[in-house]
Every structure is written in structure tokens, then in C-alpha cells.
Design an enzyme around this catalytic site. Structure first.
Site, PDB file in Angstrom:
ATOM      1  N   LYS A 181       0.720  -1.187   0.022  1.00 48.15           N
ATOM      2  CA  LYS A 181       0.118   0.001  -0.070  1.00 48.15           C
ATOM      3  C   LYS A 181       0.892   1.153   0.146  1.00 48.15           C
ATOM      4  CE  LYS A 181      -3.192   2.585   3.044  1.00 48.15           C
ATOM      5  NZ  LYS A 181      -3.992   2.711   4.156  1.00 48.15           N
ATOM      6  N   GLU A 231      -8.206  11.436  13.126  1.00 49.58           N
ATOM      7  CA  GLU A 231      -7.211  10.477  13.253  1.00 49.58           C
ATOM      8  C   GLU A 231      -6.233  10.628  14.370  1.00 49.58           C
ATOM      9  OE1 GLU A 231      -3.949   7.123  11.128  1.00 49.58           O
ATOM     10  OE2 GLU A 231      -5.167   8.833   9.723  1.00 49.58           O
ATOM     11  N   GLU A 275      -7.293  -2.548   2.852  1.00 49.24           N
ATOM     12  CA  GLU A 275      -6.211  -1.264   3.260  1.00 49.24           C
ATOM     13  C   GLU A 275      -6.523  -1.085   4.902  1.00 49.24           C
ATOM     14  OE1 GLU A 275      -6.824   3.588   2.282  1.00 49.24           O
ATOM     15  OE2 GLU A 275      -7.761   2.163   1.071  1.00 49.24           O
ATOM     16  N   GLU A 408     -12.001  10.841  -3.915  1.00 53.98           N
ATOM     17  CA  GLU A 408     -11.773  10.912  -2.542  1.00 53.98           C
ATOM     18  C   GLU A 408     -10.882  11.835  -2.026  1.00 53.98           C
ATOM     19  OE1 GLU A 408      -9.475   8.007   0.505  1.00 53.98           O
ATOM     20  OE2 GLU A 408     -10.608   6.941  -1.005  1.00 53.98           O
ATOM     21  N   LYS A 412     -12.215  14.919   0.445  1.00 51.88           N
ATOM     22  CA  LYS A 412     -11.356  14.930   1.977  1.00 51.88           C
ATOM     23  C   LYS A 412     -11.207  16.576   1.929  1.00 51.88           C
ATOM     24  CE  LYS A 412      -9.844  10.268   2.629  1.00 51.88           C
ATOM     25  NZ  LYS A 412      -8.484   9.331   2.446  1.00 51.88           N
TER      26      LYS A 412
END
Length: 424
Positions: A181, A231, A275, A408, A412
Site C-alpha cells: 500500500k 485520526e 487497506e 476521494e 477530503k
């Protein structure tokens, strides 16, 4: 306010140097119902720091610098020795910037806990005046104002076609087994009709982007790094550490039925689950040498204003006490902002992306003896008077579609851009 701080002033005026301590701090609790951002907006002392915690009703702010540390291990040792609060963090490429502020304020409810720090190794008179001046700032406030700026897009570091090329390169690396990734990011620059006040901007983001950490770091008046991040890097209470894997994204909007459909899809989509599991794997593997045990919770969906994410909470018990140095080194940068294997992913980003991430996808927080907490500095922007640079990234794994990943990062970025009026 002057009467409320009289005790603090008396402590500073009565201070006598101690041969046994390099740092002295003066503490006082003050009843106060004013938002910390309104206080910070009135301050002229730098650097400035602000953090509104995600999972508890607490905010902290700091101004000035008494000691600075460019090594997280030295910062941790200082905290262990002097029982104080350091603020700061690591850039994406792990450059440490920690400092002991002159004035540190923690707000819970309508109460401020104030700490003023005095360096006993500096000139006595200068330190006394600096501490007294810091206390005086507690009576200064500037009202937060609604955002009225109109912004116009100036440029993006990656166009949509360049972004697609970057992803094609990433997918080739993944297919060849060099990467599992990688998280690619973009920077988009806008200019405003008038200067953007970073505190007003962050206050508006606090109102709209709930369920996030809200942070500000400014070395000088002309530039401020701000953001509203969903996060957590980690939170430590004693030897207990809470971290998480936040990766995998779906849309969210005004239609509850659509949002539920997207949440159900996200929970059962193999690509997004893969992911997220890669982030779990990276965190657990890196923490394993330093903990007694690790527990990974079941997957859940974390909804935000513009997107929703897969989240797996991770709990660990450290095998060494107060190991913030270990946690910072082991967890940052997570696979949610870099990739796996970490070193290979970072090397790929360095040769592919055409801008310096600096504080984007870094970490900012507070470190003291009994606890520490750091957020991941995503959903962020650099404000430089009339210019605002907005950052956003997307995790690329096998099966990623360039157009969907572009959509995406646009979603964001809109969590911050939508706070302003964009010129059509």
C-alpha cells in the site's frame, strides 16, 4: 481577570532560584468561559499551539518558548526530569519539534488550568519579566469572527492526469511486490480576497467538522498550520496506549438512507477492509517489541461531515514506563498516511510527489508524565495571509481506480475548503 491572576503574579514575584531545579512552573486554576481560540487570537507571542481533543471536552493552548528539543528522546527525558508539559510533534519525515512553552493553558468546561514556566538557568530579571508578561496576556481576548473570504483556485501540485500517472506507478510497484500500500497526497493552493485569520478558520471548522481533533501550530504571525483530523496517532495514560487504524473511505451526505447504504458497503468491501487491515498490521508489528499485549477491536464505521471511514481501535500495554519516544517512533507515520512496507512506501513518495509534505500527515500533541496524546495532522491546511494550501491523500492498494481516488481526495479537501466561499 487581573484579580483572578493575582496569586500567580505573587508566586512569580516571590520566586527564589533553587540550585536543585532547572525549571520552575507556577500553577493556578481560573474560572473562565471564553473560548481558548479567542484568547489565542489576541496573542502576539510565538510560537503558538492549540489542540482541541477529539474524545473528551478538553482544549489546550500555549504561547512562547522556554526550551526547544529537536529529538523526541531528549524531549521525553526532559518531561521525566522536570514534570512539565511539552507541546509539538513530528513532521511527516520524522523531524522532531518539541518545546516547553512560556504559558500553557488547559481548558475543561468553564475552568482554565494555567502553567507559567521559568527557566532557572537564564537571567533572573529577564525570566521574571517574561513570566509576568505572560500572565498579563490572560486578560487579552479578540472576538472570533465569521468567515467571509472568497477564495480562487491558483494551482494544484498534481493535476488529475498527473495524479492518475502517480497511481499507475504505485499500482506497478504493488503488482511487483515492492509495496502492499502507498498513500499518495496532493496540495492545492488558493488565494483569498482578504487575509484569512487562522483562529477564525479553525473555530468555524470546530463548529462544522465534529468528531475530530482540531489543531493549530504557528511559528510566526504570517503563517499557521491548521486542521481538523479524525485520526488519533496514540493516547497514553500511564502505561496504557490507545491507537487506531483509520483507513477505507466512503461518501456521506444529507440522505440518511444513502449514508447507511454506503456504510454497509464500506463494512463489506474487500478492498477497503484490506487497506484498513494493512494499517493494523503496520501498527501492531511496529509496537510488538515494546508492549506486553495488543488487542485489536472489531471494525466499525466512523462518520464525518464529508466522508466516512473504517476504524479499528487498538489497545496496548507498554512494557516500559512513559515510553512516548517509543510510541512516536514505532507508530508514526502509520500505513494510513505512508504505506507498507513503511520505508519502501516513504521512498516511493519522496521520488513521486512533487511537494514537501512538511507537517501534513505528521503528528502534533502534548506530552507530560502521566499522559500524552497526539493526532495525525491530516485534513489540514497552511494559511499564509491571503493564501491557503490544502492537503489531502488517499491510500492506494491493488484494485485502486485513479478517478475514484481523485474524487476521494477532493471530498477530503472539501472538509476545510467548504468553510470558505469558492469562486466559480
Amino acid at each position: 481577570m487581573e484579580n483572578l491572576c493575582a496569586g500567580l503574579i505573587e508566586q512569580i514575584q516571590a520566586h527564589k532560584l533553587s540550585p536543585h531545579s532547572a525549571i520552575t512552573h507556577f500553577d493556578m486554576d481560573v474560572p473562565m468561559a471564553v473560548p481558548l481560540l479567542a484568547w489565542l487570537k489576541a496573542q502576539e507571542s510565538y510560537p503558538q499551539f492549540y489542540l482541541n481533543y477529539r474524545d473528551e471536552p478538553m482544549t489546550v493552548a500555549a504561547i512562547g518558548k522556554v526550551r526547544a528539543f529537536s529529538d523526541e528522546n531528549l524531549a521525553q527525558q526532559f518531561v521525566l526530569t522536570h514534570d512539565c508539559s511539552l507541546v509539538g510533534g513530528l513532521t511527516f519525515d520524522k523531524q522532531a519539534h518539541f518545546w516547553l512553552p512560556r504559558l500553557f493553558v488547559q481548558c475543561q468546561g468553564n475552568r482554565w488550568s494555567v502553567q507559567v514556566y521559568w527557566d532557572n538557568q537564564q537571567d533572573f530579571s529577564s525570566e521574571q519579566q517574561a513570566c509576568l508578561q505572560a500572565v498579563k496576556t490572560l486578560q487579552n481576548f479578540t472576538a472570533l469572527q465569521p468567515l467571509k473570504q472568497v477564495i480562487r483556485k491558483q494551482s494544484s501540485k498534481a493535476s488529475e492526469s498527473m495524479w492518475a500517472h502517480w497511481i499507475t506507478q504505485a499500482l506497478q510497484e504493488i503488482e511487483q511486490g515492492h509495496l502492499s500500500k502507498v498513500v499518495l497526497a496532493n496540495q492545492t493552493d488558493f488565494v483569498a480576497t482578504q487575509p484569512i485569520d487562522a483562529k477564525d478558520f479553525l473555530a468555524e471548522s470546530e463548529r462544522q467538522n465534529t468528531g475530530c481533533y482540531h489543531f493549530l501550530y504557528a511559528e510566526q504571525a504570517e503563517q499557521a498550520f491548521v486542521g481538523s483530523s479524525p485520526e488519533r496517532l496514540y493516547a497514553r495514560q500511564g502505561d496504557e496506549v490507545q491507537t487506531e487504524a483509520l483507513a477505507g473511505t466512503a461518501t456521506i451526505g444529507d440522505n440518511p438512507a444513502h449514508n447507511q447504504q454506503q456504510a454497509d458497503w464500506l463494512l463489506h468491501d474487500s478492498k477497503n477492509d484490506h487497506e484498513n487491515r494493512l494499517v493494523v498490521q503496520g501498527i501492531c508489528d511496529n509496537l510488538a517489541p515494546y508492549v506486553k499485549h495488543i488487542h485489536v477491536a472489531d471494525v466499525e464505521v466512523k462518520p464525518l461531515r464529508q466522508v466516512q471511514h473504517l476504524r479499528r481501535a487498538i489497545h496496548a500495554e507498554l512494557s516500559v514506563p512513559m515510553a512516548d519516544f517509543v510510541c512516536l517512533q514505532a507508530i508514526h507515520p502509520t500505513a494510513a498516511v505512508s504505506g507498507l512496507p513503511q520505508q519502501s512506501a516513504v521512498q516511493f513518495l519522496q521520488k513521486t510527489e512533487n511537494f514537501d509534505r512538511a507537517w501534513y500527515a505528521g503528528t502534533l500533541g502534548v506530552m507530560c508524565q502521566e499522559r500524552a496524546e497526539f493526532c495525525v495532522t491530516i485534513r489540514s491546511a497552511m494559511i499564509e495571509q491571503e493564501k491557503i494550501s490544502v492537503f489531502a491523500g488517499a491510500g492506494i492498494v491493488a484494485g485502486s481506480d485513479p478517478q475514484l481516488e481523485w474524487q476521494e481526495i477532493e471530498r477530503k479537501a472539501s472538509s476545510l475548503l467548504s468553510l470558505l466561499t469558492i469562486e466559480s
